[in-house]
Design a protein around this motif. Structure first.
Motif, mmCIF file in Angstrom:
data_model
loop_
_atom_site.group_PDB
_atom_site.id
_atom_site.type_symbol
_atom_site.label_atom_id
_atom_site.label_comp_id
_atom_site.label_asym_id
_atom_site.label_seq_id
_atom_site.Cartn_x
_atom_site.Cartn_y
_atom_site.Cartn_z
ATOM 1 N N LYS A 118 70.246 4.272 53.323
ATOM 2 C CA LYS A 118 70.803 5.446 53.083
ATOM 3 C C LYS A 118 70.072 5.752 52.125
ATOM 4 C CE LYS A 118 75.473 4.260 51.940
ATOM 5 N NZ LYS A 118 77.119 4.810 51.889
ATOM 6 N N TYR A 119 70.113 5.064 50.826
ATOM 7 C CA TYR A 119 69.555 5.629 49.897
ATOM 8 C C TYR A 119 68.076 5.235 49.287
ATOM 9 C CZ TYR A 119 74.624 4.744 48.290
ATOM 10 O OH TYR A 119 75.471 4.908 48.428
ATOM 11 N N PHE A 120 68.011 4.399 51.000
ATOM 12 C CA PHE A 120 66.219 5.290 51.021
ATOM 13 C C PHE A 120 65.605 5.753 52.209
ATOM 14 C CE2 PHE A 120 67.305 0.535 48.677
ATOM 15 C CZ PHE A 120 66.129 1.226 47.816
ATOM 16 N N ASP A 121 65.979 6.118 52.923
ATOM 17 C CA ASP A 121 66.401 7.052 53.674
ATOM 18 C C ASP A 121 65.724 8.384 53.156
ATOM 19 O OD1 ASP A 121 65.668 8.648 56.278
ATOM 20 O OD2 ASP A 121 68.055 8.883 56.647
ATOM 21 N N VAL A 122 64.844 9.220 52.740
ATOM 22 C CA VAL A 122 64.292 10.055 51.556
ATOM 23 C C VAL A 122 63.206 10.452 52.063
ATOM 24 C CG1 VAL A 122 63.688 9.376 49.714
ATOM 25 C CG2 VAL A 122 64.356 11.231 49.483
ATOM 26 N N GLN A 123 62.745 12.468 52.145
ATOM 27 C CA GLN A 123 61.519 12.669 52.749
ATOM 28 C C GLN A 123 60.522 12.702 51.220
ATOM 29 O OE1 GLN A 123 59.881 12.844 55.991
ATOM 30 N NE2 GLN A 123 62.403 12.586 56.541
ATOM 31 N N THR A 124 59.718 12.721 51.466
ATOM 32 C CA THR A 124 57.730 12.436 50.659
ATOM 33 C C THR A 124 58.165 13.537 49.344
ATOM 34 O OG1 THR A 124 56.115 10.719 51.571
ATOM 35 C CG2 THR A 124 55.515 11.907 49.852
ATOM 36 N N SER A 125 58.471 14.281 50.182
ATOM 37 C CA SER A 125 58.488 16.071 49.854
ATOM 38 C C SER A 125 59.820 16.400 48.774
ATOM 39 C CB SER A 125 58.492 16.838 50.846
ATOM 40 O OG SER A 125 59.643 17.089 52.045
ATOM 41 N N GLU A 126 60.484 15.554 49.475
ATOM 42 C CA GLU A 126 62.433 15.755 48.514
ATOM 43 C C GLU A 126 61.499 14.682 47.060
ATOM 44 O OE1 GLU A 126 65.248 15.765 51.712
ATOM 45 O OE2 GLU A 126 65.210 14.287 50.888
ATOM 46 N N VAL A 127 60.920 13.650 47.382
ATOM 47 C CA VAL A 127 60.831 12.838 46.291
ATOM 48 C C VAL A 127 60.432 13.229 44.998
ATOM 49 C CG1 VAL A 127 59.974 10.483 45.463
ATOM 50 C CG2 VAL A 127 60.933 10.882 47.024
ATOM 51 N N VAL A 128 59.394 13.838 45.595
ATOM 52 C CA VAL A 128 57.587 14.910 44.721
ATOM 53 C C VAL A 128 58.608 16.203 43.996
ATOM 54 C CG1 VAL A 128 55.781 16.784 45.023
ATOM 55 C CG2 VAL A 128 55.668 13.845 46.409
ATOM 56 N N GLU A 129 59.322 16.520 44.918
ATOM 57 C CA GLU A 129 60.486 17.366 44.825
ATOM 58 C C GLU A 129 61.148 17.485 43.140
ATOM 59 O OE1 GLU A 129 63.694 20.976 45.432
ATOM 60 O OE2 GLU A 129 63.121 19.752 47.257
ATOM 61 N N ARG A 130 61.787 16.287 43.141
ATOM 62 C CA ARG A 130 62.561 15.901 41.970
ATOM 63 C C ARG A 130 61.937 15.185 40.695
ATOM 64 N NH1 ARG A 130 67.284 12.246 46.148
ATOM 65 N NH2 ARG A 130 67.911 14.145 46.629
ATOM 66 N N ILE A 131 60.315 14.794 41.424
ATOM 67 C CA ILE A 131 59.397 14.152 40.414
ATOM 68 C C ILE A 131 58.952 15.722 39.438
ATOM 69 C CG2 ILE A 131 57.044 13.034 39.453
ATOM 70 C CD1 ILE A 131 57.765 11.302 41.643
ATOM 71 N N SER A 134 60.849 18.673 38.948
ATOM 72 C CA SER A 134 62.234 18.974 38.771
ATOM 73 C C SER A 134 62.607 17.980 37.054
ATOM 74 C CB SER A 134 63.192 19.483 39.787
ATOM 75 O OG SER A 134 63.639 17.702 40.194
ATOM 76 N N SER A 135 61.715 16.998 37.195
ATOM 77 C CA SER A 135 62.533 16.203 36.089
ATOM 78 C C SER A 135 61.427 16.865 35.088
ATOM 79 C CB SER A 135 62.386 14.806 36.437
ATOM 80 O OG SER A 135 61.369 14.135 36.744
ATOM 81 N N LYS A 167 61.910 25.181 38.052
ATOM 82 C CA LYS A 167 61.442 25.541 39.120
ATOM 83 C C LYS A 167 62.250 25.043 40.385
ATOM 84 C CE LYS A 167 56.815 25.860 37.635
ATOM 85 N NZ LYS A 167 55.915 26.929 38.182
ATOM 86 N N VAL A 168 63.506 25.196 39.268
ATOM 87 C CA VAL A 168 64.414 24.922 40.688
ATOM 88 C C VAL A 168 65.617 25.642 40.232
ATOM 89 C CG1 VAL A 168 64.031 22.153 41.051
ATOM 90 C CG2 VAL A 168 65.059 22.321 39.373
ATOM 91 N N SER A 169 66.902 25.386 41.360
ATOM 92 C CA SER A 169 68.043 26.261 40.546
ATOM 93 C C SER A 169 68.441 25.386 39.575
ATOM 94 C CB SER A 169 68.443 26.512 41.491
ATOM 95 O OG SER A 169 69.216 25.701 42.178
ATOM 96 N N ARG A 170 69.570 26.409 38.422
ATOM 97 C CA ARG A 170 70.457 25.566 37.665
ATOM 98 C C ARG A 170 71.422 24.469 38.358
ATOM 99 N NH1 ARG A 170 71.920 26.716 33.093
ATOM 100 N NH2 ARG A 170 70.392 29.152 32.638
ATOM 101 N N SER A 211 64.251 10.468 35.612
ATOM 102 C CA SER A 211 63.294 10.572 33.806
ATOM 103 C C SER A 211 63.083 10.300 33.447
ATOM 104 C CB SER A 211 65.005 11.234 33.247
ATOM 105 O OG SER A 211 65.543 9.961 33.133
ATOM 106 N N LEU A 212 62.789 9.370 33.596
ATOM 107 C CA LEU A 212 61.460 8.248 33.469
ATOM 108 C C LEU A 212 60.194 8.627 33.667
ATOM 109 C CD1 LEU A 212 63.372 4.667 33.670
ATOM 110 C CD2 LEU A 212 63.119 6.556 31.438
#
Length: 293
Positions: free
Chosen positions: A74-87, A89-90, A95-98, A205-206
């Motif tokens: 379940k910790y690897f069930d993630v879309q590519t768009s979500e990974v890019v968005e989190r990178i 936002s880091s 670019k993202v909400s508070r 964050s890295l």
């Protein structure tokens, strides 16, 4: 007790409609218009054999053990768009909400992005560190050799930081969260981030250190320290920005926020000093001695 005339009781009585005003009449129309009678009259009494219906099979619940691979799927069930968005936002939290952490990461943390970011950073620091060492020894007569041990050194530093520091922060948030009169367990569960979510945050964050590790190959001391301050401030500020709702509920907000920035600065300074910085060596002036006569 009233006296009853038995003679009247033994005589025949006339109950015709003309004699009795209170005649008992049957309303035939009411009988035919009764819905219950219509229902009974129209009901079919043909016997039908009941059909056997197959009940849907119960879906087995995924209750896997902590030591099994299925537990971590379940910790690897993630879309590519979500990974890019989190990178993104880091590095650029505006670019993202508070409440991005509470809305998108706290409920669905992943390990796919942090693992790949950590592995990429390990090899980037190892390769860039060897390039910086080559540039430092380019004009020396000593032959240069690639240092393969930098990979293990970088892996030890990064993996220790990504796992130990979030664990310490999770314990600090858990034991310093101030309750507001509600159930203590429910308060800590709702306000304190989970360990896996903190691992996810520190892994993302890295991501800023990957381009900075390439820029550290520039052998200009003040520019290298400028990149150290920039990387530490940006990554630390993003963590504080994401964890601000949880940090506000602690008794040691300033101490925890300062510790997050301090550990990020120590990590960036350690990378630069050990892998990229050339120590300034004092110039050796040869001493010419004259023989005594």
């Amino acid at each position: 007790m009233t006296n009853v005339n038995t003679g009247e009781l033994l005589n025949f009585q006339d109950y015709s409609p003309e004699h009795n005003d209170r005649s008992a009449r049957i309303d035939v129309e009411a009988v035919h218009s009764n819905p219950y009678n219509n229902t009974m009259s129209t009901t079919s009494y043909n016997y039908e054999e009941p059909k056997m219906t197959q009940e849907p099979e119960a879906v087995p619940q995924s209750n896997h053990n902590f030591w099994t691979i299925e537990y971590y799927q379940k910790y690897f069930d993630v879309q590519t768009s979500e990974v890019v968005e989190r990178i993104i936002s880091s590095v650029l939290p505006q670019k993202v909400s508070r409440n991005y952490f509470d809305e998108r990461i706290k409920g669905k943390p992943d390990m796919y992005g942090p693992i790949w970011i950590s592995v990429t950073l390990i090899f980037t620091i190892a390769v860039s560190g060897n390039i910086a060492d080559y540039l430092q020894n380019a004009n020396k007569p000593i032959p240069w050799r690639y240092d393969f041990h930098l990979v293990s050194y970088a892996a030890t530093a990064i993996m220790s930081y990504v796992w130990i520091v979030p664990l310490a922060l999770w314990a600090a948030l858990k034991w310093t969260t101030v309750s507001d009169g509600q159930d203590e367990i429910e308060t800590q569960t709702s306000r304190t981030p989970s360990m896996i979510s903190l691992f996810c945050l520190y892994g993302y964050s890295l991501s800023i250190y990957i381009p900075v590790a390439i820029l550290w190959t520039i052998q200009i001391s003040w520019l290298q320290w400028l990149f150290v301050l920039m990387a530490a401030f940006v990554s630390g500020a993003v963590l504080i920005f994401w964890l601000l709702p949880a940090l506000k509920n602690t008794k040691y907000f300033i101490i925890l926020a300062g510790s997050i920035l301090a550990f990020h600065f120590l990590l960036a300074a350690g990378f630069m000093l050990y892998f990229f910085h050339a120590p300034s060596k004092p110039e050796i002036i040869p001493i010419i001695t004259t023989p005594k006569v």
